[in-house]
Every structure is written in structure tokens, then in C-alpha cells.
Design a protein around this motif. Sequence first.
Motif, mmCIF file in Angstrom:
data_model
loop_
_atom_site.group_PDB
_atom_site.id
_atom_site.type_symbol
_atom_site.label_atom_id
_atom_site.label_comp_id
_atom_site.label_asym_id
_atom_site.label_seq_id
_atom_site.Cartn_x
_atom_site.Cartn_y
_atom_site.Cartn_z
ATOM 1 N N VAL A 62 0.836 -1.207 0.000
ATOM 2 C CA VAL A 62 0.000 0.000 0.000
ATOM 3 C C VAL A 62 0.867 1.251 0.000
ATOM 4 C CG1 VAL A 62 -1.526 1.394 1.460
ATOM 5 C CG2 VAL A 62 -2.073 -1.002 1.019
ATOM 6 N N LEU A 63 1.848 1.304 0.881
ATOM 7 C CA LEU A 63 2.714 2.476 0.977
ATOM 8 C C LEU A 63 3.510 2.678 -0.306
ATOM 9 C CD1 LEU A 63 3.966 2.053 4.654
ATOM 10 C CD2 LEU A 63 2.374 3.797 3.807
ATOM 11 N N ALA A 64 3.965 1.576 -0.904
ATOM 12 C CA ALA A 64 4.736 1.676 -2.139
ATOM 13 C C ALA A 64 3.871 2.138 -3.308
ATOM 14 C CB ALA A 64 5.380 0.328 -2.462
ATOM 15 N N PHE A 65 2.661 1.623 -3.403
ATOM 16 C CA PHE A 65 1.767 2.046 -4.477
ATOM 17 C C PHE A 65 1.438 3.529 -4.364
ATOM 18 C CE2 PHE A 65 0.084 -2.551 -4.447
ATOM 19 C CZ PHE A 65 0.942 -2.928 -5.470
ATOM 20 N N ALA A 66 1.161 3.973 -3.144
ATOM 21 C CA ALA A 66 0.851 5.389 -2.942
ATOM 22 C C ALA A 66 2.056 6.257 -3.271
ATOM 23 C CB ALA A 66 0.392 5.618 -1.505
ATOM 24 N N ALA A 67 3.253 5.832 -2.867
ATOM 25 C CA ALA A 67 4.465 6.590 -3.180
ATOM 26 C C ALA A 67 4.697 6.663 -4.685
ATOM 27 C CB ALA A 67 5.667 5.964 -2.491
ATOM 28 N N ALA A 68 4.202 5.661 -5.412
ATOM 29 C CA ALA A 68 4.334 5.631 -6.869
ATOM 30 C C ALA A 68 3.219 6.398 -7.566
ATOM 31 C CB ALA A 68 4.370 4.191 -7.363
ATOM 32 N N GLY A 69 2.353 7.059 -6.781
ATOM 33 C CA GLY A 69 1.340 7.933 -7.360
ATOM 34 C C GLY A 69 -0.065 7.387 -7.439
ATOM 35 N N ALA A 70 -0.307 6.204 -6.873
ATOM 36 C CA ALA A 70 -1.637 5.600 -6.951
ATOM 37 C C ALA A 70 -2.503 6.005 -5.770
ATOM 38 C CB ALA A 70 -1.523 4.081 -6.994
ATOM 39 N N ASP A 71 -3.810 6.073 -6.012
ATOM 40 C CA ASP A 71 -4.779 6.123 -4.929
ATOM 41 C C ASP A 71 -5.043 4.674 -4.509
ATOM 42 O OD1 ASP A 71 -5.030 8.905 -5.091
ATOM 43 O OD2 ASP A 71 -6.574 8.748 -6.631
ATOM 44 N N VAL A 72 -5.359 4.464 -3.238
ATOM 45 C CA VAL A 72 -5.410 3.094 -2.732
ATOM 46 C C VAL A 72 -6.693 2.819 -1.956
ATOM 47 C CG1 VAL A 72 -2.919 2.751 -2.652
ATOM 48 C CG2 VAL A 72 -4.067 3.800 -0.693
ATOM 49 N N VAL A 73 -7.143 1.568 -2.058
ATOM 50 C CA VAL A 73 -8.214 1.042 -1.226
ATOM 51 C C VAL A 73 -7.579 -0.008 -0.322
ATOM 52 C CG1 VAL A 73 -10.433 -0.148 -1.139
ATOM 53 C CG2 VAL A 73 -9.922 1.420 -3.042
ATOM 54 N N ILE A 74 -7.659 0.222 0.977
ATOM 55 C CA ILE A 74 -7.033 -0.651 1.961
ATOM 56 C C ILE A 74 -8.130 -1.470 2.625
ATOM 57 C CG2 ILE A 74 -5.568 -0.748 4.005
ATOM 58 C CD1 ILE A 74 -4.822 2.248 3.260
ATOM 59 N N ALA A 75 -8.130 -2.776 2.385
ATOM 60 C CA ALA A 75 -9.207 -3.624 2.895
ATOM 61 C C ALA A 75 -8.666 -4.677 3.838
ATOM 62 C CB ALA A 75 -9.929 -4.305 1.732
ATOM 63 N N SER A 76 -9.351 -4.875 4.945
ATOM 64 C CA SER A 76 -9.075 -5.994 5.848
ATOM 65 C C SER A 76 -10.265 -6.137 6.785
ATOM 66 C CB SER A 76 -7.782 -5.787 6.639
ATOM 67 O OG SER A 76 -7.986 -4.951 7.757
ATOM 68 N N ARG A 77 -10.215 -7.128 7.653
ATOM 69 C CA ARG A 77 -11.318 -7.332 8.586
ATOM 70 C C ARG A 77 -11.326 -6.281 9.700
ATOM 71 N NH1 ARG A 77 -10.441 -13.573 10.015
ATOM 72 N NH2 ARG A 77 -8.300 -12.833 9.880
ATOM 73 N N LYS A 78 -10.198 -5.625 9.928
ATOM 74 C CA LYS A 78 -10.080 -4.655 11.022
ATOM 75 C C LYS A 78 -10.067 -3.239 10.459
ATOM 76 C CE LYS A 78 -7.690 -7.940 14.029
ATOM 77 N NZ LYS A 78 -6.477 -8.217 14.842
ATOM 78 N N ILE A 79 -11.222 -2.591 10.477
ATOM 79 C CA ILE A 79 -11.371 -1.284 9.862
ATOM 80 C C ILE A 79 -10.513 -0.226 10.533
ATOM 81 C CG2 ILE A 79 -13.389 -0.697 11.273
ATOM 82 C CD1 ILE A 79 -12.734 0.281 7.565
ATOM 83 N N GLU A 80 -10.301 -0.345 11.850
ATOM 84 C CA GLU A 80 -9.483 0.652 12.548
ATOM 85 C C GLU A 80 -8.060 0.671 12.001
ATOM 86 O OE1 GLU A 80 -11.141 -1.788 14.059
ATOM 87 O OE2 GLU A 80 -12.794 -0.773 15.113
ATOM 88 N N ALA A 81 -7.496 -0.495 11.763
ATOM 89 C CA ALA A 81 -6.142 -0.573 11.222
ATOM 90 C C ALA A 81 -6.093 -0.029 9.805
ATOM 91 C CB ALA A 81 -5.650 -2.014 11.256
ATOM 92 N N CYS A 82 -7.129 -0.300 9.021
ATOM 93 C CA CYS A 82 -7.193 0.235 7.659
ATOM 94 C C CYS A 82 -7.274 1.759 7.683
ATOM 95 C CB CYS A 82 -8.405 -0.329 6.927
ATOM 96 S SG CYS A 82 -8.348 -2.102 6.608
ATOM 97 N N ALA A 83 -8.103 2.289 8.577
ATOM 98 C CA ALA A 83 -8.277 3.736 8.675
ATOM 99 C C ALA A 83 -6.976 4.419 9.094
ATOM 100 C CB ALA A 83 -9.392 4.064 9.658
#
Length: 248
Positions: A24-45
Motif C-alpha cells: 500500500v505504501l509503495a503504491f501510494a508513493a508511486a502515485g496511486a490512490d489506494v483502497v485498503i481492505a481488511s477485517r479490522k477497519i481501525e487498522a485500515c483507517a
Amino acid sequence: MGKTLSGKVVVVTGGSRGLGREMVLAFAAAGADVVIASRKIEACAALAAEVRDQTGQRALAAQCNVGDWAQCGALVEAAYEEFGRVDVLVNNAGMSLLYPSLDQVSEAMFDKVIATNLKGTFRLSALIGARMAAAGGGSIINISSVEAVQPEPMAVPYAAAKAAVESLTVGLARTYGPAVRVNTIRCGPFDTDIAKSWPPQVREFMAGHTVLGRIGDPGDIVGAALFLASEASAFCTGSTLAIDGGFQ
């Protein structure tokens, strides 16, 4: 790092920690917008806030148990509602369960491992792959494991699921090509949260079975992920790329 993914939208399951977080961090650093999905929404947020602060890219936190058919559909709808497109899907969510012996693996345990590792990968790839193909392009990256080809007695259901994921990669590539590319990263042992619970002898065993003499740092997956997500891999589909330190 260049902006090789500028204007792209990337969905990463299991994206809040471990290998998912690094991607996720690498994609964002490369200019992408990201959707971060997991069972734990707090960690995603929390990670979404970090992405926005560090890179200025848009980031959507989404709660999703990929083993649930309906939740996969809801994740896809949320991503398209927020961004209007998905250019890259990384099916990273996975899990294995400990068991004393194979005959003591319960049906619920088996179903949970298959659902998280295989069922979710299939459903998300089918839904997003069809939309990518209709839009004229996209890349799907499935995360597998050396267990797929060298299954250990301690992880047989997981190994079977990952072997199926590698077969699925080829089938998806043939289904959604030529517009959509689908590839696998086959991971060796990595120093993620799961590894922190390994006894010292397990860590030594894993490191000793790699040509490079160590287990992977989470950041070691970034180069392969960026390659498969970007046009650098424009002539690569239905393939498996081993990032395993030469595991043998």
C-alpha cells in the motif's frame, strides 16, 4: 521512486499490515490512490491516514472479510463508488491455522482457510476482472506461497489453497486477456506479524532453507509488486514470480 502508477487506483486486501501494508505504501508513493481492505477497519483507517499524510494520495479504508461472498461484492462497489475505477487488484489476504494433526482439522477450520485464501481471491478477481476487461485494461496480482509447491505437514490446507490460487491465476489470465494481466507472486518466509510468533528454531529453519540465508523483510516484496502493477510488466501474464530468497 518515480510516479509509475500516477492516476491509477489500487485495491489491496489484507492491506493494513505485513506485506499488504508495505505494498500500500509503495503504491501510494508511486502515485496511486489506494483502497485498503481488511477485517479490522481501525487498522485500515490508520494506514489510510498515514498514506494521505505522507503522500497526498487518496486512500479509502474498507472493512472486508474476503471469505464472505457478499462482503467481496460490497468492497467492489465501495471502491468503484469512491474512485470510479480500479486499475490494480492485489489479492493479498490470507491465513493458515495451526492443528495438531490432519485428522483433527475440523470442517470449519478447513472451510475458513479455503475461503480466505481461495474463495475471496476468486470472487474479487471475477468481479473486478470483468470490469477491468470492459474498461480496456488492468492488472491482478495474486499472492501465493512456496507452500503451494513445497507443502509442509503443518500447513496442508493452506498449501492446497495456494496451489489452487496459482492455477486460478492462469485461468483468470486466459479469461480476461488480452486487456487484463493476471500474475502471481509466490512468497517465501517473510518477517511479518506471523513470523514474530515463530520459535527461534523455526526462524532458523526457514532462513536455512533459503539460498540468501535469511527470511525476507516485508519491503522485499515491493519491487515485484510495482513491476506487476505497472507497464514494466506489459508482456507478462499468467506467470508466477518467486520472491522467496531461493527457498529450497
